[in-house]
Structures are given as C-alpha cells and as structure tokens.
Design a protein around this motif. Structure first.
Motif, PDB file in Angstrom:
ATOM      1  N   GLU A  94      76.470  15.610  19.424  1.00 50.73           N
ATOM      2  CA  GLU A  94      76.054  16.312  20.477  1.00 50.73           C
ATOM      3  C   GLU A  94      76.893  15.948  21.695  1.00 50.73           C
ATOM      4  O   GLU A  94      78.188  15.163  21.528  1.00 50.73           O
ATOM      5  CB  GLU A  94      74.776  15.468  21.071  1.00 50.73           C
ATOM      6  CG  GLU A  94      73.480  15.519  19.883  1.00 50.73           C
ATOM      7  CD  GLU A  94      73.112  16.710  19.903  1.00 50.73           C
ATOM      8  OE1 GLU A  94      73.034  17.580  20.868  1.00 50.73           O
ATOM      9  OE2 GLU A  94      72.567  17.225  18.801  1.00 50.73           O
ATOM     10  N   ASP A  95      76.983  16.769  22.929  1.00 46.74           N
ATOM     11  CA  ASP A  95      77.767  16.594  24.071  1.00 46.74           C
ATOM     12  C   ASP A  95      78.110  15.018  24.156  1.00 46.74           C
ATOM     13  O   ASP A  95      79.325  14.873  24.567  1.00 46.74           O
ATOM     14  CB  ASP A  95      77.104  17.145  24.933  1.00 46.74           C
ATOM     15  CG  ASP A  95      76.937  18.936  24.714  1.00 46.74           C
ATOM     16  OD1 ASP A  95      77.455  19.131  23.878  1.00 46.74           O
ATOM     17  OD2 ASP A  95      76.495  19.326  25.601  1.00 46.74           O
ATOM     18  N   GLU A  96      76.994  14.107  24.396  1.00 45.50           N
ATOM     19  CA  GLU A  96      77.216  12.817  24.813  1.00 45.50           C
ATOM     20  C   GLU A  96      78.155  11.937  23.848  1.00 45.50           C
ATOM     21  O   GLU A  96      78.640  11.117  24.355  1.00 45.50           O
ATOM     22  CB  GLU A  96      75.923  12.111  24.815  1.00 45.50           C
ATOM     23  CG  GLU A  96      74.855  12.511  25.879  1.00 45.50           C
ATOM     24  CD  GLU A  96      75.305  12.214  27.123  1.00 45.50           C
ATOM     25  OE1 GLU A  96      75.742  10.895  27.248  1.00 45.50           O
ATOM     26  OE2 GLU A  96      75.449  13.086  27.856  1.00 45.50           O
ATOM     27  N   LEU A 144      80.195  18.099  30.841  1.00 46.39           N
ATOM     28  CA  LEU A 144      81.646  17.464  30.608  1.00 46.39           C
ATOM     29  C   LEU A 144      82.519  18.249  31.529  1.00 46.39           C
ATOM     30  O   LEU A 144      83.297  17.498  32.272  1.00 46.39           O
ATOM     31  CB  LEU A 144      82.129  17.911  29.311  1.00 46.39           C
ATOM     32  CG  LEU A 144      83.680  17.330  29.250  1.00 46.39           C
ATOM     33  CD1 LEU A 144      83.746  16.029  29.192  1.00 46.39           C
ATOM     34  CD2 LEU A 144      84.213  17.963  28.039  1.00 46.39           C
ATOM     35  N   GLN A 150      81.112  20.671  22.088  1.00 41.84           N
ATOM     36  CA  GLN A 150      81.168  19.565  22.901  1.00 41.84           C
ATOM     37  C   GLN A 150      81.858  19.555  24.211  1.00 41.84           C
ATOM     38  O   GLN A 150      81.583  18.948  25.105  1.00 41.84           O
ATOM     39  CB  GLN A 150      81.114  18.446  21.976  1.00 41.84           C
ATOM     40  CG  GLN A 150      80.409  18.401  20.861  1.00 41.84           C
ATOM     41  CD  GLN A 150      80.838  18.940  19.750  1.00 41.84           C
ATOM     42  OE1 GLN A 150      81.764  19.704  19.404  1.00 41.84           O
ATOM     43  NE2 GLN A 150      79.945  18.757  18.740  1.00 41.84           N
ATOM     44  N   TYR A 151      83.125  20.021  23.799  1.00 50.43           N
ATOM     45  CA  TYR A 151      84.093  19.988  25.177  1.00 50.43           C
ATOM     46  C   TYR A 151      83.746  21.201  26.030  1.00 50.43           C
ATOM     47  O   TYR A 151      84.694  21.293  27.166  1.00 50.43           O
ATOM     48  CB  TYR A 151      85.609  20.192  24.637  1.00 50.43           C
ATOM     49  CG  TYR A 151      85.728  19.018  23.435  1.00 50.43           C
ATOM     50  CD1 TYR A 151      86.064  17.805  23.874  1.00 50.43           C
ATOM     51  CD2 TYR A 151      85.560  19.174  22.199  1.00 50.43           C
ATOM     52  CE1 TYR A 151      86.579  16.546  23.233  1.00 50.43           C
ATOM     53  CE2 TYR A 151      85.762  18.169  21.162  1.00 50.43           C
ATOM     54  CZ  TYR A 151      86.366  16.807  21.893  1.00 50.43           C
ATOM     55  OH  TYR A 151      86.365  15.986  21.022  1.00 50.43           O
ATOM     56  N   SER A 170      80.634  21.997  27.569  1.00 47.54           N
ATOM     57  CA  SER A 170      79.540  21.596  27.997  1.00 47.54           C
ATOM     58  C   SER A 170      79.449  21.509  29.467  1.00 47.54           C
ATOM     59  O   SER A 170      80.337  21.093  30.058  1.00 47.54           O
ATOM     60  CB  SER A 170      78.887  20.541  27.408  1.00 47.54           C
ATOM     61  OG  SER A 170      79.462  19.301  28.001  1.00 47.54           O
TER      62      SER A 170
END
Length: 75
Positions: free
Chosen positions: A35-37, A71, A65-66, A68
């Motif tokens: 996940e993004d987290e 971010l 994820q990079y 999002s």
C-alpha cells in the motif's frame, strides 16, 4: 521496494529511502501489503530525521505507491 520471503512460505515487503550522498538508508518500513503507506511512512521519518533543505531531489521507480496523492502532498 522489494519483497522478503518468509520461512512459512508467505512474503512481506520492504520499502527503503536512501540518501545517495551518504549512501545511508534514512527510512525504511516493512509491511504485509504494498500500500501507499509502505513508502510514505519511512519517507516521513527520513524527512524528520534528516531535515533536508529546500531543493531536495526525490527519485523513485514511479510505481503506483510513488504517484499517490498523499505522497505528492508530502513532497
């Protein structure tokens, strides 16, 4: 980001942020999902710890994820 195989046959994921000047890992996170987290939490810790000046350059592989919104806002 990479995966780590576990002895029980499952896998976990490892995300790291490296300071390319010092070649030190400045943030890392292990998680069960990608996940993004997984990339956001270690970047927050790295930014808090290193306190970079304006003009910091971030490089990633542009995986999901990079890119999002969370971010992008952090950066």
């Amino acid at each position: 980001m990479t995966y780590l195989p576990l002895v029980n046959g499952e896998r976990t994921y490892l995300a790291t942020w490296m300071d390319l000047y010092s070649r030190k890992v400045v943030g890392w996170q292990v998680g069960k999902t990608m996940e993004d987290e997984l990339v956001i939490l270690p970047l927050r810790r790295a930014l808090q710890w290193r306190q970079p000046v304006t003009g910091l350059i971030i490089h990633s592989d542009r995986g999901g994820q990079y890119v999002s919104a969370e971010l992008k806002e952090l950066l």
